[in-house]
Motif scaffolding. Structure first.
Motif, PDB file in Angstrom:
ATOM      1  N   ASP A   1       0.787  -0.983   0.162  1.00  0.00           N
ATOM      2  CA  ASP A   1       0.046   0.168  -0.258  1.00  0.00           C
ATOM      3  C   ASP A   1       0.645   1.097  -0.033  1.00  0.00           C
ATOM      4  O   ASP A   1       0.522   2.548  -1.079  1.00  0.00           O
TER       5      ASP A   1
ATOM      6  N   THR B   1       0.433   8.788   0.980  1.00  0.00           N
ATOM      7  CA  THR B   1      -0.508   8.875   1.578  1.00  0.00           C
ATOM      8  C   THR B   1      -1.891   8.143   1.339  1.00  0.00           C
ATOM      9  O   THR B   1      -1.967   7.464   2.086  1.00  0.00           O
ATOM     10  N   TYR B   2      -2.474   8.043  -0.015  1.00  0.00           N
ATOM     11  CA  TYR B   2      -3.199   7.214   0.306  1.00  0.00           C
ATOM     12  C   TYR B   2      -2.444   5.268  -0.341  1.00  0.00           C
ATOM     13  O   TYR B   2      -1.159   4.980  -0.012  1.00  0.00           O
ATOM     14  N   HIS B   3      -3.770   4.636  -0.616  1.00  0.00           N
ATOM     15  CA  HIS B   3      -3.274   3.244  -1.017  1.00  0.00           C
ATOM     16  C   HIS B   3      -2.747   3.330  -2.734  1.00  0.00           C
ATOM     17  O   HIS B   3      -3.431   3.522  -2.920  1.00  0.00           O
TER      18      HIS B   3
ATOM     19  N   ASP C   1      -5.027   6.411  -4.523  1.00  0.00           N
ATOM     20  CA  ASP C   1      -5.938   7.168  -4.671  1.00  0.00           C
ATOM     21  C   ASP C   1      -6.300   8.843  -5.587  1.00  0.00           C
ATOM     22  O   ASP C   1      -7.328   8.445  -6.314  1.00  0.00           O
ATOM     23  N   LEU C   2      -5.632   8.938  -5.012  1.00  0.00           N
ATOM     24  CA  LEU C   2      -5.588  10.638  -5.263  1.00  0.00           C
ATOM     25  C   LEU C   2      -4.682  11.178  -6.204  1.00  0.00           C
ATOM     26  O   LEU C   2      -4.510  12.197  -6.651  1.00  0.00           O
TER      27      LEU C   2
ATOM     28  N   LYS D   1      -6.591  15.342  -6.045  1.00  0.00           N
ATOM     29  CA  LYS D   1      -7.119  15.414  -4.331  1.00  0.00           C
ATOM     30  C   LYS D   1      -7.658  16.721  -4.554  1.00  0.00           C
ATOM     31  O   LYS D   1      -7.470  17.975  -4.695  1.00  0.00           O
TER      32      LYS D   1
ATOM     33  N   LEU E   1     -15.046  15.702  -2.631  1.00  0.00           N
ATOM     34  CA  LEU E   1     -14.545  14.142  -2.751  1.00  0.00           C
ATOM     35  C   LEU E   1     -15.692  13.235  -4.130  1.00  0.00           C
ATOM     36  O   LEU E   1     -16.485  13.250  -3.039  1.00  0.00           O
TER      37      LEU E   1
ATOM     38  N   GLU F   1     -14.462  11.931  -6.848  1.00  0.00           N
ATOM     39  CA  GLU F   1     -13.806   9.949  -7.921  1.00  0.00           C
ATOM     40  C   GLU F   1     -12.490  10.334  -7.302  1.00  0.00           C
ATOM     41  O   GLU F   1     -11.877  10.430  -6.471  1.00  0.00           O
ATOM     42  N   VAL F   2     -12.000   8.806  -7.431  1.00  0.00           N
ATOM     43  CA  VAL F   2     -11.263   8.348  -6.741  1.00  0.00           C
ATOM     44  C   VAL F   2     -10.297   7.639  -7.798  1.00  0.00           C
ATOM     45  O   VAL F   2     -11.151   7.151  -8.840  1.00  0.00           O
TER      46      VAL F   2
ATOM     47  N   THR G   1      -8.571   4.708  -9.818  1.00  0.00           N
ATOM     48  CA  THR G   1      -8.106   3.991  -9.172  1.00  0.00           C
ATOM     49  C   THR G   1      -7.027   2.343 -10.197  1.00  0.00           C
ATOM     50  O   THR G   1      -6.867   1.439  -9.929  1.00  0.00           O
TER      51      THR G   1
ATOM     52  N   SER H   1     -13.201   6.107 -10.460  1.00  0.00           N
ATOM     53  CA  SER H   1     -14.028   5.025 -10.362  1.00  0.00           C
ATOM     54  C   SER H   1     -15.137   5.136 -10.772  1.00  0.00           C
ATOM     55  O   SER H   1     -16.451   5.004 -10.404  1.00  0.00           O
TER      56      SER H   1
END
Lengths: 226, 464
Positions: free
Chosen positions: B133, B194-196, B214-215, B235, B242, B244-245, B247, B264
Motif C-alpha cells: 500500500d 498518502t493514500y493506498h 487513490d488521488l 485531490k 471528493l 472520484e478516485v 483506480t 471510480s
C-alpha cells in the motif's frame, strides 16, 4: 413503505460497513469509503423521498409550527451526545490526518438531507463547508459553529425538502447525523422496524437483525469510532 | 529442471500431466484452443494477490497477502521434444514486504503485495518491482551456480587457516555448485504516497515508472529513491467535495510520454507528459454515457473501473468494471469499440452482492500475446475469455475436482433464468467466495496463469 424499509436497511448496512472498514488492517480505504457513502447517499435520498411522499399531504401545514422545537432540541441533544462520544473517541485514538479529512468531510452531511424536522441542516452544511477544512480540529468546534448557525435558521420552511444535489456533494455524510437519524427513526418506528431481510451472509454481527437497543449500542459505538 | 527439494514450502505443487504432441497456433482462436491443466500450486497459508509473467514468459511471479513473492520458472524446452512446452517450477521465494506501523497516523500498513511488474532483462539478473500500500521495492533476482574454492587463507567452511601452515600458494577457482537463486532488494521507494497504492507501471524507456494511489500519481526514476515527481493530483482542496478516485494507471507500451488512469466513475483519462509538468488536464477523456435503462441503485459502484490494460500494440486499451470488459480505441473517446459482458446475470443480484461485499471485488483483465483474445475472472472459480475476431466467448473453471490428468477443460455455462439445462449452473448456486480476480497470459504462448483464492493454476493449450 417497502421501498422505505429497504432503503433504511441499506443505510444501516452501509453505516455498519463503514464502521467495520475502519477496523480493518491498513486503515480506512478511501475508495471503499467513497463507494459506501455513495450508496448511503442514494439510500437516504430514496428513503427520504419515499417518506416525503408518504407524509407530505398531512404534514406540510403542521410542520412549520412544530419545527422550531424538534429542530432545536433533539439535534442539540444528539449533538451533545455525539460530541461527547467523539471527543472521547478522539483522545485515545488520534485520527490520521488524511483519513481524518474523511470524517471531517462527514460534517457536511448528507445533512443536506431534506427532512421536515431537520430542514435547517442544509443551510448549515454550506456554512460548514467553509469551515470544513478545520478538518484538523476536533469535531467539537465544528459542531459549535453549527449550533450557532442553527439558531439563526429556525424560521426555515419545509420547502427545502427537495435538496438540490449540489448540497449533497459531500462525499462522506456526517456519520453522527446519519446515526442519529437512524436511531431516532428506529425509536419512532415499531420494534419490528429493523428489517427482516435475510442477514448478509458475510457479516458476523448484523445490526439489522438485532433489537433496537442493540442497534443503538452499535451505532453509538460507531460514533465513538469516528 | 529444478529438483524437487528446491520447491519451497510456500507452495505445495500438485502436478498434472499434460498431453504432448505437435505444433501449436500462435494466433489463438477459441474454437480450436483446448486448454489443459499443467500445474496447480496451492499457497498454503495465504491469498494470492497478484500474478505477472515477465517479458519473455519464462518467469511467473505471484504475490500474496503475506507480503511474499514466489517466482516460477518455465523449464527450458527440451530440444529433442521441441513440441512440448516446459512446465513451471518454483524458482525463488522471498519476503518482499513486512507489516509496518505508521506511528503518526496510528495505522497498520498491510504487507499485502498489490502489484508486481517485471523489468525487461538487461543482464543475467532479473529485476522486478513489487509494491504494497505504501512502499515500492526493486528486487534483483540472480542465480549463483558457481562458487570460488581453494582459498589460501580460508578453509572451505570459512574458518581462517593459521598462516604458518600455508606452505604453497594456489589460485582459487570457480567450481560448480547447486543452483541458488538469491533475491535482494536494490531500491526502496518509500514515503511518497498518502493514500493506498493501487498500480505501478514501468515506462517504455525502462528508466522511469509511475505509481498511483487513490488521488495521486507519482513518477519515479528507477535509480533514484529519495524523490519522485507528482504528475497527477486529483485531490480536491476540500475533501468534502471528493467524488472520484484513481483506480488504476498504466504507461503506454510504446510512447514513453503517454499514460492513462481510470477512475471510480468509469472514466479513463489519457495524459501526455509533454504537455505540462502536472498532468491534471487530460489529453483525452474516455467515457461512455450510461445506459439509462440500466440505471439502478448501485450503478455508480459497478461503473468503477477496477483495471486498465493497454494492448501489446498500443492501439487499444481494455477496462474492467464490475460486470463487463470494454475495449477502447485510443482514437475514439466517446464510446468503447467492443463491450463484453462477463456476468450480466449478476445485474439483478447487486443488492445481495452489496451485502456480502462482493460488489467491491476488483477484477483484473489481460490480453493474449497477439491481442486477439482477452481474459478476465468471475465467481465460482470461473474465468472468461473473449475472442475479438470471432466474437465467441468461453467460460472455464479452475477447480481441482474437475480437472483430471489428460483431460481438456470443459466449457461452462451459467443459466441466468428459466429452465436449467444439463451441465448448466444456476446463478443461485454460484459460490461467491470462490473468485478469480487475477489472471495473466504468457506474452508469446498460449499459457495462462489463473489465481483462485489460494491456488495458482497454469493452463496451456493442448497441442496436437
Amino acid at each position: 413503505m417497502e421501498v422505505q424499509k429497504e432503503a433504511q436497511r441499506i443505510m444501516t448496512l452501509s453505516v455498519w460497513k463503514m464502521y467495520h472498514s475502519r477496523m480493518q488492517r491498513g486503515g480506512l480505504r478511501l475508495h471503499r469509503s467513497l463507494q459506501l457513502s455513495l450508496v448511503m447517499r442514494s439510500a437516504r435520498e430514496l428513503y427520504l423521498s419515499a417518506k416525503v411522499e408518504a407524509h407530505e399531504p398531512p404534514e406540510v401545514p403542521s410542520s412549520v409550527a412544530r419545527s422550531p422545537d424538534p429542530r432545536l432540541h433533539p439535534p442539540r441533544e444528539a449533538q451533545a451526545a455525539a460530541e461527547a462520544a467523539s471527543t472521547d473517541g478522539e483522545q485515545p485514538c488520534p485520527e490520521p490526518m488524511d483519513t481524518q479529512e474523511a470524517p471531517k468531510a462527514e460534517e457536511t452531511p448528507a445533512r443536506c438531507a431534506p427532512r421536515p424536522a431537520k430542514v435547517s441542516r442544509k443551510r448549515r452544511s454550506s456554512s460548514l463547508s467553509d469551515g470544513g477544512d478545520a478538518g484538523l480540529v476536533p469535531s467539537k468546534k465544528a459542531r459549535l459553529e453549527e449550533e450557532g448557525a442553527e439558531e439563526g435558521e429556525s424560521a426555515e420552511v419545509p420547502e427545502r425538502l427537495q435538496a438540490p444535489p449540489a448540497q449533497a456533494e459531500g462525499a462522506f455524510p456526517n456519520l453522527a447525523r446519519v446515526l442519529q437519524r437512524r436511531f431516532s427513526g428506529l425509536l419512532n418506528c415499531s420494534p419490528s422496524a429493523p428489517p427482516t431481510a435475510p442477514p448478509p451472509p458475510a457479516c458476523e454481527a448484523k445490526p439489522a437483525c438485532r433489537s433496537a437497543d442493540s442497534v443503538l449500542n452499535v451505532l453509538v459505538r460507531a460514533v465513538v469510532a469516528f | 529442471m529444478v529438483p524437487f527439494h528446491f520447491i519451497h514450502t510456500w507452495y505445495q505443487i500438485i502436478r498434472e500431466q499434460v498431453k504432448k504432441k505437435g505444433d501449436w497456433f500462435q494466433n489463438t482462436s477459441l474454437e480450436i484452443t483446448l486448454w489443459t491443466l499443467t500445474l496447480m500450486a496451492t499457497l498454503q497459508s495465504d491469498i494470492i494477490s497478484t500474478v505477472e509473467f515477465n517479458h519473455s514468459g519464462e518467469l511467473l511471479a505471484t504475490g500474496d497477502k503475506g507480503g511474499r513473492v514466489v517466482i516460477f520458472q518455465q523449464e527450458q524446452e527440451n530440444k529433442i521434444q521441441s513440441h512440448s512446452r516446459g512446465e513451471y517450477n518454483v524458482y525463488s521465494t522471498f519476503q518482499s514486504h513486512e507489516p509496518e506501523f505508521d506511528y503518526l497516523k496510528s495505522l497498520e500498513i498491510e504487507e499485502k503485495i498489490n502489484k508486481i511488474r517485471w523489468l525487461p532483462q538487461k543482464n543475467a539478473a532479473q529485476f522486478l518491482l513489487s509494491t504494497n500500500d505504501k512502499t515500492i521495492k526493486l528486487w534483483k533476482i540472480s542465480e549463483r551456480d558457481k562458487r570460488p574454492e581453494g582459498y589460501n587463507l580460508k578453509e572451505e567452511d570459512g574458518r581462517y587457516r593459521d598462516p604458518t601452515t600455508v606452505t604453497t600458494l594456489r589460485v582459487p577457482v570457480f567450481r560448480p555448485m547447486d543452483l541458488m537463486v538469491e533475491a535482494s532488494p536494490r531500491r526502496i521507494f518509500a514515503n511518497a504516497h498518502t493514500y493506498h497504492i493501487n498500480s505501478i507501471s514501468i515506462n517504455s524507456d525502462y528508466e522511469t515508472y509511475l505509481s498511483a494511489d487513490d488521488l495521486r500519481i507519482n513518477l519515479w526514476h528507477l535509480e533514484i529513491t529519495d524523490r519522485s515527481f507528482n504528475i497527477v493530483d486529483i485531490k480536491p482542496a476540500n475533501m468534502e467535495e471528493l467524488t472520484e478516485v484513481i483506480t488504476a494507471a498504466e504507461f503506454h507500451p510504446n510512447s514513453c510520454n503517454t499514460f492513462v488512469y481510470s477512475s471510480s466513475k468509469g472514466t479513463i483519462r489519457l495524459c501526455d507528459m509533454r504537455a505540462s509538468a502536472l498532468c491534471d488536464r487530460h489529453s483525452k477523456l474516455f467515457e461512455e454515457p450510461e445506459d439509462p435503462s440500466n440505471r439502478s441503485f448501485f450503478s455508480e459502484i459497478i461503473s468503477s473501473i477496477s483495471d486498465v490494460k493497454f494492448s501489446h500494440s498500443g492501439r487499444y486499451m481494455m477496462t474492467r468494471d464490475y460486470l463487463s470488459v470494454k475495449i477502447w480505441d485510443l482514437n475514439m473517446e466517446n464510446r468503447p469499440v467492443e463491450t463484453y459482458q462477463v456476468h450480466e446475470y449478476l445485474r439483478s443480484k447487486l443488492c445481495s452482492l452489496y451485502e456480502n461485499d462482493c460488489i467491491f471485488d476488483k477484477f483484473e483483465c489481460c490480453w493474449n500475446g497477439s491481442d486477439s483474445v482477452v481474459m478476465t475472472g468471475s465467481y465460482n472459480n470461473f474465468f472468461r475469455m473473449f475472442d475479438r475476431n470471432t466474437k465467441r466467448d468461453i467460460t472455464l473453471e479452475a477447480s481441482r475436482e474437475n480437472n483430471k490428468p489428460r483431460t481438456v477443460l470443459k466449457p461452462r455455462k451459467v443459466c441466468a433464468s428459466g429452465k436449467r439445462k444439463k451441465d448448466e449452473i444456476s446463478v443461485d448456486s454460484l459460490d461467491f467466495n470462490k473468485k478469480i480476480l487475477h489472471t495473466a497470459w504468457h506474452p508469446k504462448e498460449n499459457i495462462i496463469a489463473v489465481a483462485t483464492t489460494n491456488n495458482l493454476y497454469i493452463f496451456q493449450d493442448k497441442v496436437n
